[in-house]
Design a protein around this motif. Structure first.
Motif, PDB file in Angstrom:
ATOM      1  N   PHE A 111      63.627  34.140  68.596  1.00  0.00           N
ATOM      2  CA  PHE A 111      62.541  33.432  68.641  1.00  0.00           C
ATOM      3  C   PHE A 111      62.147  32.489  67.423  1.00  0.00           C
ATOM      4  O   PHE A 111      61.541  31.465  67.252  1.00  0.00           O
ATOM      5  N   VAL A 112      62.329  33.252  66.090  1.00  0.00           N
ATOM      6  CA  VAL A 112      61.927  32.421  64.851  1.00  0.00           C
ATOM      7  C   VAL A 112      63.083  31.231  64.840  1.00  0.00           C
ATOM      8  O   VAL A 112      62.682  30.390  64.148  1.00  0.00           O
ATOM      9  N   VAL A 113      64.232  31.687  65.029  1.00  0.00           N
ATOM     10  CA  VAL A 113      65.194  30.611  65.048  1.00  0.00           C
ATOM     11  C   VAL A 113      64.807  29.421  65.848  1.00  0.00           C
ATOM     12  O   VAL A 113      64.808  28.118  65.569  1.00  0.00           O
ATOM     13  N   VAL A 114      64.468  29.507  67.019  1.00  0.00           N
ATOM     14  CA  VAL A 114      63.649  28.266  67.996  1.00  0.00           C
ATOM     15  C   VAL A 114      62.599  27.869  67.406  1.00  0.00           C
ATOM     16  O   VAL A 114      62.574  26.531  67.278  1.00  0.00           O
ATOM     17  N   ALA A 115      61.693  28.587  66.725  1.00  0.00           N
ATOM     18  CA  ALA A 115      60.639  28.053  66.176  1.00  0.00           C
ATOM     19  C   ALA A 115      61.154  27.093  64.726  1.00  0.00           C
ATOM     20  O   ALA A 115      60.388  26.103  64.744  1.00  0.00           O
ATOM     21  N   ALA A 116      61.848  27.527  64.348  1.00  0.00           N
ATOM     22  CA  ALA A 116      62.426  26.583  63.166  1.00  0.00           C
ATOM     23  C   ALA A 116      62.970  25.144  63.723  1.00  0.00           C
ATOM     24  O   ALA A 116      62.797  24.193  63.142  1.00  0.00           O
ATOM     25  N   TRP A 117      63.886  25.277  64.745  1.00  0.00           N
ATOM     26  CA  TRP A 117      64.320  24.213  65.290  1.00  0.00           C
ATOM     27  C   TRP A 117      63.278  23.096  65.856  1.00  0.00           C
ATOM     28  O   TRP A 117      63.359  21.961  65.653  1.00  0.00           O
ATOM     29  N   ASP A 118      62.275  23.708  66.663  1.00  0.00           N
ATOM     30  CA  ASP A 118      61.101  23.087  66.917  1.00  0.00           C
ATOM     31  C   ASP A 118      60.372  22.436  65.705  1.00  0.00           C
ATOM     32  O   ASP A 118      59.854  21.238  66.189  1.00  0.00           O
ATOM     33  N   SER A 119      60.200  23.140  64.958  1.00  0.00           N
ATOM     34  CA  SER A 119      59.411  22.420  63.616  1.00  0.00           C
ATOM     35  C   SER A 119      60.269  21.375  63.131  1.00  0.00           C
ATOM     36  O   SER A 119      59.363  20.226  62.663  1.00  0.00           O
ATOM     37  N   LEU A 120      61.659  21.545  62.844  1.00  0.00           N
ATOM     38  CA  LEU A 120      62.282  20.311  62.526  1.00  0.00           C
ATOM     39  C   LEU A 120      62.261  19.163  63.241  1.00  0.00           C
ATOM     40  O   LEU A 120      61.978  18.082  62.849  1.00  0.00           O
ATOM     41  N   TRP A 121      62.466  19.540  64.583  1.00  0.00           N
ATOM     42  CA  TRP A 121      62.246  18.272  65.768  1.00  0.00           C
ATOM     43  C   TRP A 121      60.879  17.831  65.451  1.00  0.00           C
ATOM     44  O   TRP A 121      60.930  16.373  65.931  1.00  0.00           O
ATOM     45  N   SER A 122      59.777  18.413  65.473  1.00  0.00           N
ATOM     46  CA  SER A 122      58.470  17.727  65.537  1.00  0.00           C
ATOM     47  C   SER A 122      58.345  16.663  64.333  1.00  0.00           C
ATOM     48  O   SER A 122      57.599  15.774  64.299  1.00  0.00           O
ATOM     49  N   LEU A 123      59.128  17.140  63.080  1.00  0.00           N
ATOM     50  CA  LEU A 123      58.979  16.076  62.011  1.00  0.00           C
ATOM     51  C   LEU A 123      59.826  14.915  62.399  1.00  0.00           C
ATOM     52  O   LEU A 123      59.423  13.748  61.882  1.00  0.00           O
ATOM     53  N   MET A 124      61.097  14.866  63.331  1.00  0.00           N
ATOM     54  CA  MET A 124      61.580  13.817  63.680  1.00  0.00           C
ATOM     55  C   MET A 124      61.103  12.788  64.560  1.00  0.00           C
ATOM     56  O   MET A 124      61.391  11.694  64.678  1.00  0.00           O
ATOM     57  N   VAL A 125      60.197  13.232  65.320  1.00  0.00           N
ATOM     58  CA  VAL A 125      59.324  12.511  66.344  1.00  0.00           C
ATOM     59  C   VAL A 125      57.837  12.321  65.819  1.00  0.00           C
ATOM     60  O   VAL A 125      57.006  12.447  66.656  1.00  0.00           O
ATOM     61  N   THR A 126      57.580  11.984  64.455  1.00  0.00           N
ATOM     62  CA  THR A 126      56.402  11.790  64.157  1.00  0.00           C
ATOM     63  C   THR A 126      55.754  10.440  64.671  1.00  0.00           C
ATOM     64  O   THR A 126      56.535   9.525  64.842  1.00  0.00           O
ATOM     65  N   PRO A 127      54.647  10.366  65.169  1.00  0.00           N
ATOM     66  CA  PRO A 127      53.984   9.132  65.843  1.00  0.00           C
ATOM     67  C   PRO A 127      54.121   8.082  65.157  1.00  0.00           C
ATOM     68  O   PRO A 127      54.225   8.115  63.592  1.00  0.00           O
ATOM     69  N   ASP A 128      54.078   6.845  65.565  1.00  0.00           N
ATOM     70  CA  ASP A 128      54.130   5.527  65.129  1.00  0.00           C
ATOM     71  C   ASP A 128      52.838   5.371  63.961  1.00  0.00           C
ATOM     72  O   ASP A 128      51.937   6.032  64.424  1.00  0.00           O
ATOM     73  N   LYS A 129      53.102   4.664  62.968  1.00  0.00           N
ATOM     74  CA  LYS A 129      52.061   4.810  62.045  1.00  0.00           C
ATOM     75  C   LYS A 129      51.539   6.058  61.398  1.00  0.00           C
ATOM     76  O   LYS A 129      50.339   6.390  61.030  1.00  0.00           O
ATOM     77  N   GLY A 130      52.364   6.920  61.272  1.00  0.00           N
ATOM     78  CA  GLY A 130      52.036   8.503  60.867  1.00  0.00           C
ATOM     79  C   GLY A 130      53.070   9.078  60.215  1.00  0.00           C
ATOM     80  O   GLY A 130      54.247   8.633  60.185  1.00  0.00           O
ATOM     81  N   SER A 131      52.918  10.055  59.391  1.00  0.00           N
ATOM     82  CA  SER A 131      53.817  10.873  58.634  1.00  0.00           C
ATOM     83  C   SER A 131      53.544  12.313  58.802  1.00  0.00           C
ATOM     84  O   SER A 131      52.333  12.565  59.016  1.00  0.00           O
TER      85      SER A 131
END
Length: 284
Positions: free
Chosen positions: A95-115
């Protein structure tokens, strides 16, 4: 529940879970509005904003917190207790390994005009630390060490032989941990007129069997009581890799024989096996 079952790696997981929980209440994204007049009016979502971040809450925060809880809960459960073929800490590690991957992925798909906001950055740090801890703990001795060290053994007495494990060996006719312990087969009977100590691990050996018959380690070895700092397996005496029992922290067991650096230990129900990892054991 014995806190001595926790390792330093578990301490990292606990700390990372606290950080992840705090991060869930902070802004997950920040807006790049170039100092416009409406920048201060923008309400950025946090991890609990299910309308905006309906995927982030279960895939990063909840799964990360649940995984950390399973890892810690698994330390207090026997290895034989499994869910769908996996122990609790194995489920938690996934579970914690999946959470780390999802957290990293959420930073890669940051919305436009956002950070990424401070919540997203802290969530990534927390999940990566937790994932690294569960992966490295079985392989790094420093992380496998107990989180709470065992109590220091009493100063050696000038009476009796010394044990290779650094504490005084028990006197002939061994008893329960502590001075004046009761003899096997004679619960509560004092030695030399002193009050006896209560049993911590049950009667050693089958009823009526002489205590001296269990000391198979030779004249230089005397049976003694000990406790383990963390849960450790007890292997069969025939040298196979099969496990006959698991020694749990907080319980006294009887060492009846020494085989190199290993000990032949006896459980409360009379089963005997080889304890291969004797590091950090506490002498009674």
């Amino acid at each position: 529940m014995n806190i001595r079952a926790l390792t330093r790696g578990d301490g990292v997981v606990i700390g990372a879970a606290v950080l992840l929980f705090i991060a869930s209440f902070l802004d997950f994204y920040s807006a790049d509005c170039d100092g416009g007049p409406y920048c201060d009016d923008i309400d950025m979502p946090n991890g609990w904003d299910t309308e905006t971040l309906f995927v982030v809450l279960p895939s990063v925060f909840l799964i990360g917190l649940i995984g950390a809880g399973l890892v810690i809960a698994g330390r207090f459960q026997p290895e034989s207790r499994k869910v769908s073929g996996l122990t609790l800490d194995q489920w938690g590690s996934g579970f914690v390994v999946v959470a780390a991957w999802d957290s990293l992925w959420s930073l890669m798909v940051t919305p436009d005009k956002g950070s990424p906001g401070v919540g997203a950055i802290l969530a990534l740090v927390a999940t990566l630390a937790s994932a690294a801890a569960v992966i490295a703990t079985p392989r790094v001795p420093a992380l496998k060490a107990p989180l709470m060290p065992a109590a220091a053994p009493a100063a050696p007495s000038p009476y009796g032989a010394q044990s290779p494990y650094g504490a005084q060996a028990p006197q002939p006719g061994y008893g329960y941990p502590g001075p004046g312990g009761a003899q096997p087969g004679q619960p509560g009977q004092p030695q030399g007129g002193q009050p006896g100590q209560p049993s911590f691990g049950g009667q050693p050996g089958p009823a009526g069997q002489p205590a001296q018959a269990q000391a198979a380690g030779g004249s230089d070895f005397a049976p003694f009581w000990f406790a383990v700092p963390v849960a450790r397996p007890l292997y069969a005496e025939d040298g196979s890799s099969s496990t006959i029992a698991e020694l749990a922290p907080g319980t006294w067991y009887l060492a009846v024989e020494q085989r190199g650096q290993a000990l032949v230990a006896q459980t409360q129900d009379g089963r005997r096996g080889v304890l291969q990892d004797t590091t950090g054991i506490q002498r009674g």
